[in-house]
Design a protein around this motif. Sequence first.
Motif, PDB file in Angstrom:
ATOM      1  N   PHE A  43       0.841  -1.202   0.000  1.00 25.14           N
ATOM      2  CA  PHE A  43       0.000   0.000   0.000  1.00 25.14           C
ATOM      3  C   PHE A  43       0.878   1.255   0.000  1.00 25.14           C
ATOM      4  O   PHE A  43       0.626   2.206  -0.735  1.00 25.14           O
ATOM      5  N   TRP A  44       1.926   1.244   0.827  1.00 30.58           N
ATOM      6  CA  TRP A  44       2.805   2.411   0.943  1.00 30.58           C
ATOM      7  C   TRP A  44       3.679   2.570  -0.291  1.00 30.58           C
ATOM      8  O   TRP A  44       3.978   3.690  -0.698  1.00 30.58           O
ATOM      9  N   TYR A  45       4.084   1.458  -0.911  1.00 26.42           N
ATOM     10  CA  TYR A  45       4.855   1.566  -2.154  1.00 26.42           C
ATOM     11  C   TYR A  45       4.001   2.139  -3.287  1.00 26.42           C
ATOM     12  O   TYR A  45       4.460   2.997  -4.042  1.00 26.42           O
ATOM     13  N   PHE A  46       2.765   1.669  -3.403  1.00 24.10           N
ATOM     14  CA  PHE A  46       1.868   2.236  -4.411  1.00 24.10           C
ATOM     15  C   PHE A  46       1.594   3.715  -4.108  1.00 24.10           C
ATOM     16  O   PHE A  46       1.507   4.532  -5.023  1.00 24.10           O
ATOM     17  N   ARG A  79       8.212   8.172   4.818  1.00 24.73           N
ATOM     18  CA  ARG A  79       8.450   8.006   6.253  1.00 24.73           C
ATOM     19  C   ARG A  79       7.817   6.708   6.766  1.00 24.73           C
ATOM     20  O   ARG A  79       8.420   5.985   7.563  1.00 24.73           O
ATOM     21  N   ASN A  80       6.621   6.380   6.320  1.00 26.40           N
ATOM     22  CA  ASN A  80       5.979   5.127   6.730  1.00 26.40           C
ATOM     23  C   ASN A  80       6.809   3.925   6.308  1.00 26.40           C
ATOM     24  O   ASN A  80       6.981   2.982   7.088  1.00 26.40           O
ATOM     25  N   ARG A  86      12.545  -0.091   9.664  1.00 23.04           N
ATOM     26  CA  ARG A  86      13.214  -0.025  10.965  1.00 23.04           C
ATOM     27  C   ARG A  86      12.611  -1.036  11.933  1.00 23.04           C
ATOM     28  O   ARG A  86      13.334  -1.745  12.645  1.00 23.04           O
ATOM     29  N   GLU A  87      11.289  -1.150  11.947  1.00 20.56           N
ATOM     30  CA  GLU A  87      10.631  -2.117  12.823  1.00 20.56           C
ATOM     31  C   GLU A  87      11.020  -3.549  12.453  1.00 20.56           C
ATOM     32  O   GLU A  87      11.270  -4.370  13.334  1.00 20.56           O
ATOM     33  N   ARG A  88      11.112  -3.837  11.171  1.00 23.02           N
ATOM     34  CA  ARG A  88      11.509  -5.178  10.731  1.00 23.02           C
ATOM     35  C   ARG A  88      12.927  -5.507  11.180  1.00 23.02           C
ATOM     36  O   ARG A  88      13.212  -6.632  11.580  1.00 23.02           O
ATOM     37  N   ARG A  89      13.826  -4.519  11.101  1.00 24.28           N
ATOM     38  CA  ARG A  89      15.202  -4.756  11.561  1.00 24.28           C
ATOM     39  C   ARG A  89      15.237  -4.999  13.060  1.00 24.28           C
ATOM     40  O   ARG A  89      15.972  -5.856  13.538  1.00 24.28           O
TER      41      ARG A  89
END
Length: 97
Positions: A43-46, A79-80, A86-89
Amino acid sequence: MNSSSHWLLLTIGFLGQSLFFMRFFLQWIVSEKEKRSVIPVSFWYFSLLGSFFLLVYALLRNDIVFIIGQSTGFIIYFRNLFLIQRERRLVSGNSQP
């Protein structure tokens, strides 16, 4: 504006609108599949890609209202994606906050 630049401008605008629409369509499909409201990373990439092409379109049209609207959205979508990465890392234990 000549005919070829007019068609290029329309192509950029419709590409941006199509990418922007795909984020809603994808979110709807994923939510229906999960039977709950879900916002997938795509969604964020689109959002980012659609906003980019619509920003280019707005710049070519010299539309200040559209330029401001798309540029602020572009920053938020980027930013999202940064926060998701960052959360995945952090979850995988590979990095500090």
